[in-house]
Design a protein around this motif. Structure first.
Motif, PDB file in Angstrom:
ATOM      1  N   THR A  20      42.070  44.061  43.397  1.00 17.57           N
ATOM      2  CA  THR A  20      42.199  42.607  43.572  1.00 17.57           C
ATOM      3  C   THR A  20      41.899  42.251  45.020  1.00 17.57           C
ATOM      4  O   THR A  20      41.183  41.289  45.317  1.00 17.57           O
ATOM      5  CB  THR A  20      43.628  42.144  43.185  1.00 17.57           C
ATOM      6  OG1 THR A  20      43.815  42.475  41.811  1.00 17.57           O
ATOM      7  CG2 THR A  20      43.809  40.649  43.378  1.00 17.57           C
ATOM      8  N   ARG A  70      38.308  42.343  45.547  1.00 18.12           N
ATOM      9  CA  ARG A  70      37.629  41.190  44.917  1.00 18.12           C
ATOM     10  C   ARG A  70      37.664  39.980  45.844  1.00 18.12           C
ATOM     11  O   ARG A  70      36.702  39.207  45.922  1.00 18.12           O
ATOM     12  CB  ARG A  70      38.275  40.888  43.554  1.00 18.12           C
ATOM     13  CG  ARG A  70      37.542  39.846  42.750  1.00 18.12           C
ATOM     14  CD  ARG A  70      37.895  39.935  41.266  1.00 18.12           C
ATOM     15  NE  ARG A  70      39.306  40.090  40.996  1.00 18.12           N
ATOM     16  CZ  ARG A  70      40.204  39.120  41.031  1.00 18.12           C
ATOM     17  NH1 ARG A  70      39.856  37.895  41.370  1.00 18.12           N
ATOM     18  NH2 ARG A  70      41.471  39.363  40.749  1.00 18.12           N
ATOM     19  N   THR A  71      38.775  39.831  46.578  1.00 24.49           N
ATOM     20  CA  THR A  71      38.856  38.682  47.491  1.00 24.49           C
ATOM     21  C   THR A  71      37.908  38.867  48.687  1.00 24.49           C
ATOM     22  O   THR A  71      37.632  37.916  49.403  1.00 24.49           O
ATOM     23  CB  THR A  71      40.291  38.466  48.015  1.00 24.49           C
ATOM     24  OG1 THR A  71      40.645  39.615  48.786  1.00 24.49           O
ATOM     25  CG2 THR A  71      41.296  38.255  46.913  1.00 24.49           C
ATOM     26  N   TRP A 124      37.975  41.211  37.434  1.00 26.41           N
ATOM     27  CA  TRP A 124      36.542  41.405  37.673  1.00 26.41           C
ATOM     28  C   TRP A 124      35.807  41.097  36.357  1.00 26.41           C
ATOM     29  O   TRP A 124      36.372  41.258  35.269  1.00 26.41           O
ATOM     30  CB  TRP A 124      36.240  42.837  38.086  1.00 26.41           C
ATOM     31  CG  TRP A 124      36.686  43.205  39.468  1.00 26.41           C
ATOM     32  CD1 TRP A 124      37.934  43.605  39.843  1.00 26.41           C
ATOM     33  CD2 TRP A 124      35.890  43.200  40.658  1.00 26.41           C
ATOM     34  NE1 TRP A 124      37.961  43.864  41.203  1.00 26.41           N
ATOM     35  CE2 TRP A 124      36.707  43.617  41.735  1.00 26.41           C
ATOM     36  CE3 TRP A 124      34.556  42.893  40.941  1.00 26.41           C
ATOM     37  CZ2 TRP A 124      36.253  43.735  43.043  1.00 26.41           C
ATOM     38  CZ3 TRP A 124      34.088  43.010  42.245  1.00 26.41           C
ATOM     39  CH2 TRP A 124      34.933  43.424  43.284  1.00 26.41           C
ATOM     40  N   SER A 161      31.400  42.628  38.512  1.00 24.05           N
ATOM     41  CA  SER A 161      31.042  41.545  39.446  1.00 24.05           C
ATOM     42  C   SER A 161      32.218  40.598  39.611  1.00 24.05           C
ATOM     43  O   SER A 161      33.091  40.503  38.735  1.00 24.05           O
ATOM     44  CB  SER A 161      29.782  40.817  38.992  1.00 24.05           C
ATOM     45  OG  SER A 161      30.000  40.291  37.710  1.00 24.05           O
ATOM     46  N   ALA A 162      32.234  39.913  40.740  1.00 24.70           N
ATOM     47  CA  ALA A 162      33.298  38.940  41.014  1.00 24.70           C
ATOM     48  C   ALA A 162      32.909  37.631  40.323  1.00 24.70           C
ATOM     49  O   ALA A 162      31.770  37.176  40.481  1.00 24.70           O
ATOM     50  CB  ALA A 162      33.431  38.738  42.513  1.00 24.70           C
TER      51      ALA A 162
END
Ligand SMILES: C[S@@+](CC[C@H](N)C(=O)[O-])C[C@H]1O[C@@H](n2cnc3c(N)ncnc32)[C@H](O)[C@@H]1O
Length: 268
Positions: free
Chosen positions: A126, A129-130, A192, A265-266
């Motif tokens: 996580t 992802r940010t 994701w 992918s985000a």
């Protein structure tokens, strides 16, 4: 730094000294996986790429050379980052990828065997992802089960023969096989999009003469050997070398590897 993953930081900081000594050998052995990540990076123009658990930085540099992107390698172990910085060609950051607040936004995050050691993998992915722009991508290589990787299985067995009291590998906790189960991979990548887990089977190769330097500097055998008294070392090394005979043919070490290539992918 590294409060959450302090134990891994300490382990890798010690291991990093051995990795730095044999980094060319590691690079050669792990080249097929570097190529997969470079291939992914070169699929489209990239501005900024993050390499997680970059170690001595071989993949970070290869991606930088192939894409011309600004590349950052992050690693929790000081000894690894120090070795990576000696080469330059990219920025190397000493930080815990699970908790570090990245200043930049990346369009690709890659990792070769650097994302299996988090105390809380869900929180770590996580956090990563940010650090990724919307639509940005993730691509990492991780080991499938230990039973499918005979060279590592032999290493583990030999280490335990040298040091019978050595604690058994915790296959579920932080460690090389913690993402061997694709269902677990999908679970920790919650949030994701477009998650794909693809099996990759590759044979990797080394010249025979670097086998012992490799084993004595890396992995469980090197850790067990640290406990062997100097007077017994040569005898134990003979046994270690003999245990790997099945992988040596005509002056070359070769063995099959079983890994996953994970992409995601985000969300936009
Ligand atoms: C198996 S090595 C792989 C190194 C490198 N990617 C390569 O392929 O040569 C795993 C690396 O992950 C790093 N690592 C482990 N936990 C980490 C964390 N929480 N944050 C950043 N790096 C971490 C270790 O220090 C180590 O360098």
């Amino acid at each position: 730094m590294a409060e959450v993953n302090a134990e891994q930081a300490a382990l890798w900081n010690t291991s990093g000294q051995g990795w730095a000594r044999v980094q060319d050998t590691v690079g050669q052995l792990m080249r097929p996986f570097e190529e997969l990540l470079v291939e992914k990076a070169a699929e489209r123009p990239r501005r900024r790429v993050l390499d997680v658990g970059c170690g001595t930085g071989g993949v970070t540099r290869a991606v930088a050379a192939a894409t011309g992107a600004e590349c950052v390698g992050v690693d929790i172990a000081e000894s690894m980052v120090a070795a990576a910085r000696e080469h330059g060609q990219a920025e190397f950051l000493l930080a815990d990828a699970q908790t570090h607040v990245f200043e930049q936004r990346f369009d690709l995050v890659v990792s070769r065997f650097g994302v299996m050691f988090f105390a809380d993998p869900g929180a770590a992915f996580t956090n990563l992802r940010t650090a990724v722009e919307p639509g940005g991508e993730l691509c990492f290589i991780t080991w499938r089960a230990q039973e499918e990787n005979p060279f590592m299985l032999t290493g583990d067995r030999v280490a335990r023969e040298i040091l019978p009291g050595m604690p058994a590998r915790d296959l579920d906790g932080p460690g090389p096989f913690s993402l061997a189960d694709p269902a677990r991979v999908r679970e920790v990548l919650d949030g994701w999009a477009d998650v794909e887990v693809t099996p990759i089977d590759r044979t990797t190769r080394l010249p025979e003469e670097v086998l012992l330097p490799y084993l004595t500097n890396m992995g469980p055998v090197s850790r067990a050997l640290r406990e062997v008294p100097e007077r017994d070392r040569d005898r134990v090394l003979d046994r270690v070398r003999g245990a790997f005979d099945e992988f040596v043919h005509d002056g070359e070490v070769s063995f099959p590897t079983a890994t996953w290539r994970v992409t995601a992918s985000a969300p936009l």
